[in-house]
Scaffold this active site. Structure first.
Site, mmCIF file in Angstrom:
data_model
loop_
_atom_site.group_PDB
_atom_site.id
_atom_site.type_symbol
_atom_site.label_atom_id
_atom_site.label_comp_id
_atom_site.label_asym_id
_atom_site.label_seq_id
_atom_site.Cartn_x
_atom_site.Cartn_y
_atom_site.Cartn_z
ATOM 1 N N SER A 73 33.127 41.672 41.988
ATOM 2 C CA SER A 73 33.824 40.383 42.433
ATOM 3 C C SER A 73 34.134 40.593 43.774
ATOM 4 O O SER A 73 34.797 41.660 44.105
ATOM 5 C CB SER A 73 35.025 40.190 41.187
ATOM 6 N N TYR A 112 42.682 42.596 36.678
ATOM 7 C CA TYR A 112 41.458 42.060 37.083
ATOM 8 C C TYR A 112 40.912 42.830 38.189
ATOM 9 O O TYR A 112 39.857 43.437 38.259
ATOM 10 C CB TYR A 112 41.227 40.839 37.056
#
Length: 700
Positions: free
Chosen positions: A577, A590
């Protein structure tokens, strides 16, 4: 569908009501599909059917006789109307004046296009003369196991007479071609009451002037042969009786999972191969039998069987009573090399001055006592079909060995078919393989937006794909969608929780059995969470680390084991990501886990390089549409973080990007494809950002 239980008779499936309104070509199609629906009648792609039909000539407007015959490379079970070649019968008969004799028969194939009726683009097959010169309107040529068992027996002529009397004749072995067509015509003229003929080491021809009668005759003759073998073999142990015991089903798959990646590594030198495992009862009966090895050495008889399965199989030295799989894997290299040497010697003995160069010398079929049969080919469908053909060969050997002496094709005849110049020309006309042909991929999170898009991209380039996901319903829905588009042979699924060590290990075992190994690993399983640091619970923190860090570690570790066992390199792609490089408010758990993914990939790029294993990262950002992580709670959380409603969130992400564009799952899939394909063969340890431009995530 026809009944397929062993020993049962073929059922007459002809429906008069359905056929009543059909034209003669449509009846031919109907008859063909019925015959091809049962592999006891003919194997995939084997046999052909024809009808001589009166048609209106588009040039003269006059009625002419036209041969409708299965075109080159077709399959009668799945053929449609455009699968038939159409040729003027008067022109086919005129070819006899051009024929210069058996030594020139191959040149007759070049004349067939000149006989084409109505500009039909479907190429006529080598068997066209065999149908044209039989003086009946309807002709069936099929390869039933029960008939080939007769045809491959030492006394096949006498058996044919015993079973069928004068109803069915017999012709000695002759390679398919123009000369055999003339032999059939001569037989018909000399035996006007005969209803068909058994071709030695080949198959069955039957004929009639009515489509339904021809179909029913074919079934009748095959059923007579089935009944004969049932009577003669009742109570007789197959293949000399059993000498090995079958391992339990789970143990058989475990052995196959160890053997197949090793074999795949040995046979993928020229091109990547895909495997297939078969442990059906017929296979187990054969591999466990006393006479299996001498029969296997004789090779197959029917040309269709032979072309799919090579000169003979490789029998793996494995004792199921004392299963030492480590020793067997260790000894596989020697077995494979010995097979190659034998094949090269066969080529040297049999080659002609104009023979094509020797092709891949590796075995297609591998027989493992107590375990089953493994086949390897350039793609999954071919590997499966090759196995089906060898099951046909097993059935043939069972019958012939029980009532007579089984005979394979003579070595020189087998070579002349395998290296037939017409066959070589057909191979040369085949389209260039797709960029991922023969590759095997596993995609975790395969039922999600990015996962399914990546799987579709790989499949479109010829790869086989194992979809792994924790959601069984979504997994099955994705499998159905992809299998419907790319074919069920190409797609498999496995339910897998990437945080479970046992589940990951088991998934790679399934991958090895289903496809033979792995080349491409896409770690894409993921979650998304959003919480301020003071609201981040230990459960939330650990869940992110477990899935996004530990899960990627487990998937990579088991992949490395399999990739190193194969020894042919590979490519691993981590779908991380933008947040692994750029901090984001309210998502510390995250972001930290994603950063862990990226650094793990860098470490593995170092470890994998000596073995040709490339490891790269794709960093998406803001993939809203089609992505499961953007539904429900996460979407609410991110909208709340930026004080936006859901509808405004995508526009916000688009406008904050440098390119002002939305990022879709297909965009991420394209980057995953780049790292899988040979165009990136010199790239490892790299990162591609697919985020429409975000200065915070620039890697330099």
């Amino acid at each position: 569908m026809s009944q397929t239980a062993a020993g049962s008779r073929l059922q007459n499936l002809w429906d008069d009501a359905k056929a009543a309104s059909m034209s003669e070509p449509e009846k031919l199609l109907y008859r063909s599909n019925l015959l091809g629906s049962d592999k006891r009648v003919t194997n995939y792609g084997g046999g052909n059917t024809s009808a001589k039909v009166t048609e209106r000539d588009p040039l003269t407007g006059e009625d002419v006789e036209v041969l409708w015959v299965k075109g080159s490379g077709g399959d009668i079970g799945t053929i449609s109307m455009d699968g038939f070649a159409t040729l003027y019968m008067d022109k086919l008969r005129a070819l006899k004046d051009l024929y210069r004799g058996p030594e020139h028969e191959d040149e007759m194939v070049g004349y067939l296009p000149h006989c084409t009726f109505n500009l039909n683009s479907r190429a006529a097959s080598i068997d066209t003369p065999l149908h044209a010169y039989v003086p009946r309107k309807h002709v069936d040529h099929v390869h039933p196991d029960a008939i080939i068992a007769i045809a491959a027996s030492a006394n096949s002529k006498e058996l044919t007479q015993e079973i069928f009397g004068d109803e069915i004749g017999w012709l000695p072995w002759k390679r398919p071609g123009y000369e055999l067509g003339l032999w059939l015509e001569d037989f018909c003229k000399k035996n006007p009451d005969a209803k068909g003929v058994v071709l030695e080491s080949h198959g069955l021809f039957t004929w009639d002037d009515d489509a339904k009668a021809c179909y029913e005759l074919t079934l009748e003759i095959i059923n007579k042969a089935i009944a004969f073998f049932e009577e003669k073999t009742d109570g007789i142990p197959a293949f000399g009786g059993k000498t090995h015991e079958t391992l339990p089903a789970d143990d058989r798959r475990a052995v196959a999972a160890r053997l197949m990646p090793a074999i795949r590594g040995f046979v993928s030198g020229n091109q990547h191969m895909v495997g297939h495992f078969d442990d059906q009862d017929a296979v187990l009966e054969f591999v466990n039998a006393k006479d299996m090895e001498p029969l296997a050495r004789l090779g197959t008889s029917c040309p269709d069987h032979f072309l799919r399965t090579k000169i003979r199989p490789l029998v793996v030295d494995f004792d199921p009573a004392k299963p030492d799989i480590d020793a067997t894997v260790e000894n596989l290299r020697g077995m494979v090399e010995s097979y190659r040497d034998d094949y090269a010697a066969y080529y040297e003995r049999c080659q002609h001055e104009n023979s094509p160069p020797m092709r891949d010398p590796n075995a297609v079929v591998y027989l493992v006592p107590g375990v089953g049969m493994i086949t390897f080919a350039k793609d999954k469908a071919t590997a499966r079909i090759s196995g089906e053909f060898y099951v046909n060969a097993i059935n043939v050997m069972r019958g012939a060995h029980a009532v007579s002496e089984y005979r394979g094709l003579p070595e020189q005849e087998a070579f002349d078919i395998e290296y037939w110049l017409l066959e070589e020309a057909k191979l040369q006309r085949m389209p260039k393989p797709k960029s991922l042909a023969g590759r095997v991929a596993i995609v975790t999170g395969g039922a999600g937006g990015i996962g399914s898009a990546t799987a579709a991209r790989y499949l479109s380039e010829g790869a086989c794909v194992m979809l792994a996901d924790i959601d069984p319903d979504a997994l099955e829905a994705t499998r159905e969608q992809l299998a419907g588009k790319f074919g069920k042979d190409m797609v498999r699924t496995v339910s897998m929780d990437v945080t479970s060590e046992d589940a990951v290990i088991s998934a790679y075992g399934e991958l090895a059995v289903e496809f033979g190994g792995v080349d491409l690993v896409v770690s894409n399983a993921g979650i998304a969470s959003s919480a301020k640091i003071e609201d981040t619970t230990m459960e939330l923190w650990n869940r992110n680390q477990s899935i996004l860090s530990t899960g990627y570690f487990l998937v990579a570790r088991e992949a490395f084991k399999l990739l190193k066992q194969q020894g042919i390199g590979g490519s691993m792609v981590f779908v991380a990501s933008k947040n692994g490089l750029a901090a984001s408010p309210g998502a510390s758990a995250y972001c930290t886990a994603k950063a862990s993914e990226i650094h793990l990939a860098r470490c593995l790029a170092l470890e994998g390089a000596p073995d040709g294993i490339r490891v790269n990262v794709v960093n998406p950002d803001a993939v809203l549409r089609g992505s499961r992580i953007w539904t429900g709670e996460w979407l609410d959380q991110r909208a709340s973080t930026y004080d936006l409603d859901k509808e405004g969130l995508e526009e916000m992400y688009r406008q904050r990007s440098l390119l002002k564009r939305s990022v879709l799952p297909e965009d991420v899939a394209e980057a995953c494809y780049f790292f899988a394909a040979e165009v990136s063969a010199k790239s490892t340890g790299n990162i591609i950002n697919v985020d429409a431009g975000n200065i915070q995530s620039f890697t330099r």
